[in-house]
Design a protein around this motif. Sequence first.
Motif, PDB file in Angstrom:
ATOM      1  N   MET A   1      -4.058  23.511  41.655  1.00 29.23           N
ATOM      2  CA  MET A   1      -2.625  23.395  41.929  1.00 29.23           C
ATOM      3  C   MET A   1      -1.851  23.658  40.640  1.00 29.23           C
ATOM      4  N   ARG A   2      -0.737  24.379  40.759  1.00 29.18           N
ATOM      5  CA  ARG A   2       0.142  24.663  39.622  1.00 29.18           C
ATOM      6  C   ARG A   2       1.389  23.791  39.749  1.00 29.18           C
ATOM      7  N   ILE A   3       1.644  22.987  38.708  1.00 28.87           N
ATOM      8  CA  ILE A   3       2.722  22.000  38.745  1.00 28.87           C
ATOM      9  C   ILE A   3       3.759  22.342  37.681  1.00 28.87           C
ATOM     10  N   LEU A   4       4.995  22.550  38.129  1.00 29.19           N
ATOM     11  CA  LEU A   4       6.110  22.735  37.206  1.00 29.19           C
ATOM     12  C   LEU A   4       6.711  21.349  36.957  1.00 29.19           C
ATOM     13  N   TYR A   5       6.640  20.884  35.713  1.00 29.82           N
ATOM     14  CA  TYR A   5       6.765  19.468  35.377  1.00 29.82           C
ATOM     15  C   TYR A   5       7.974  19.261  34.479  1.00 29.82           C
ATOM     16  N   PHE A   6       9.104  18.814  35.069  1.00 26.84           N
ATOM     17  CA  PHE A   6      10.368  18.652  34.347  1.00 26.84           C
ATOM     18  C   PHE A   6      10.512  17.223  33.826  1.00 26.84           C
ATOM     19  N   GLU A   7      10.729  17.068  32.512  1.00 27.15           N
ATOM     20  CA  GLU A   7      10.766  15.726  31.921  1.00 27.15           C
ATOM     21  C   GLU A   7      11.965  15.524  30.996  1.00 27.15           C
ATOM     22  N   PRO A   8      12.279  14.251  30.670  1.00 28.76           N
ATOM     23  CA  PRO A   8      13.441  13.954  29.832  1.00 28.76           C
ATOM     24  C   PRO A   8      13.136  13.856  28.344  1.00 28.76           C
ATOM     25  N   ILE A   9      11.858  13.933  27.951  1.00 25.69           N
ATOM     26  CA  ILE A   9      11.503  13.788  26.546  1.00 25.69           C
ATOM     27  C   ILE A   9      10.628  14.947  26.092  1.00 25.69           C
TER      28      ILE A   9
ATOM     29  N   PRO B   1      13.411  18.958  27.700  1.00 23.55           N
ATOM     30  CA  PRO B   1      14.858  19.090  27.865  1.00 23.55           C
ATOM     31  C   PRO B   1      15.390  20.316  27.110  1.00 23.55           C
ATOM     32  N   THR B   2      16.284  21.032  27.760  1.00 25.61           N
ATOM     33  CA  THR B   2      16.914  22.182  27.119  1.00 25.61           C
ATOM     34  C   THR B   2      17.924  21.707  26.073  1.00 25.61           C
ATOM     35  N   ILE B   3      17.899  22.329  24.916  1.00 25.39           N
ATOM     36  CA  ILE B   3      18.852  22.007  23.847  1.00 25.39           C
ATOM     37  C   ILE B   3      19.956  23.056  23.862  1.00 25.39           C
ATOM     38  N   SER B   4      21.171  22.619  24.133  1.00 22.88           N
ATOM     39  CA  SER B   4      22.289  23.569  24.168  1.00 22.88           C
ATOM     40  C   SER B   4      22.667  23.990  22.757  1.00 22.88           C
TER      41      SER B   4
ATOM     42  N   TRP C   1      17.735  17.014  35.648  1.00 22.26           N
ATOM     43  CA  TRP C   1      17.196  18.315  36.036  1.00 22.26           C
ATOM     44  C   TRP C   1      17.634  18.746  37.437  1.00 22.26           C
ATOM     45  N   TYR C   2      18.339  17.899  38.171  1.00 20.11           N
ATOM     46  CA  TYR C   2      18.643  18.217  39.568  1.00 20.11           C
ATOM     47  C   TYR C   2      19.371  19.551  39.725  1.00 20.11           C
ATOM     48  N   THR C   3      20.344  19.839  38.860  1.00 17.91           N
ATOM     49  CA  THR C   3      21.143  21.053  39.053  1.00 17.91           C
ATOM     50  C   THR C   3      20.309  22.320  38.940  1.00 17.91           C
TER      51      THR C   3
END
Length: 368
Positions: free
Chosen positions: A1-9, A36-39, A111-113
């Motif tokens: 299984m391939r998991i795209l894993y979005f995290e806050p740290i 997290p993406t850094i703007s 990450w919802y948006t």
Amino acid sequence: MRILYFEPIYFDDMKQRPQQIAECLARKHEVFYVEPTISLMRQLLKGGRSFLGGTVYRGSGLVRMRLNGILTLHKSLEILDLFGINSLSEYIQIKKLADTCDVLWVGYSGWYTLVRLLKDKPVIFDWMDEEELLVSSRLLKWTLMRNRKRLLRRSETVFVTCMRFYEQLIKCRKNVYHVPNAVSLSFLPAKKERPPKEKKAGKKIIFGYIGTIAEWFDFDVIRYILSLSSGYYVVLAGKNMQPVFVHERVKYLGVRPHEQLPRIISHFDVCLYNFKKDRLIETVNPVKIYEYLAANRPVLAVSSKETELFGNYVMRYHQKEEIKELLSNGIHCPFASEREYMEFIKSNTWEARSAVIEDVLNGLDRDG
């Protein structure tokens, strides 16, 4: 299984639940850990990590990545994004990879948006915190609360760390699983050590705490402990975000490497979990208590629904004045026998938690 894993740290930050579970899952699956993406705006204002992002391979099953943030606004400004275009550049960067993945794992409401743009993929929400309680910006608080409500509707499966979240969700939806935090095997003693000798009140005793020291840390408890005996000392290890508490029997160790923490804990006679009694305490399933118990150290903790789950393994107080009586009964190791200790460890490792998650993922795979 391939998991795209979005995290806050970030993956190389202090090791917590997101990294622990990602590493366990990567033993059987391909895990793409998205930091997290850094703007560009954030980097210009605060410096630090680059907005450019990048990809790092950390083994056969785990890829660490961060998206380019040149066209991304800070999350606290998303409330002004009426047309939902703030995550468009992230979507363009990750869509091709997302199309090849089987499931989206989301550990942060921010990450919802982006996740809402990745349609036709099952979403797993790992609800770890009431994130709005951990930030100061009112705009960001509102954004996170709004996003969480929408993310819960979008998610097929929800894992929760605390009983309050579980009781809240189980009344209104299916596929909710209570998966508390746990302890890393690295916190187990490298060699079998004799348990600490019993100490009684009045003797020299070191009370220790590991973790971030922020607005939730109850310094009144520290003051009270120090007032009980001139033989009581306090050692604090972790990032300090509060004014320094100046006292001849208080020592700050600062931030220490993760691998040093088990050794530091082994020098504590009593381990502290002295958070303030507020809304936050009822939603925190404390990793540090698992780590304290893994070292077989006595634990003094504020009473909450989550600390009650540890039963008689911890000494709990509702009011700080109760601490005196607890200590007067003597300071004992939490486990009565080696067998009891090993049973606790076996049931409360990140590997044990990930086995529960694995069963759920296997069910998704069969359904798919």
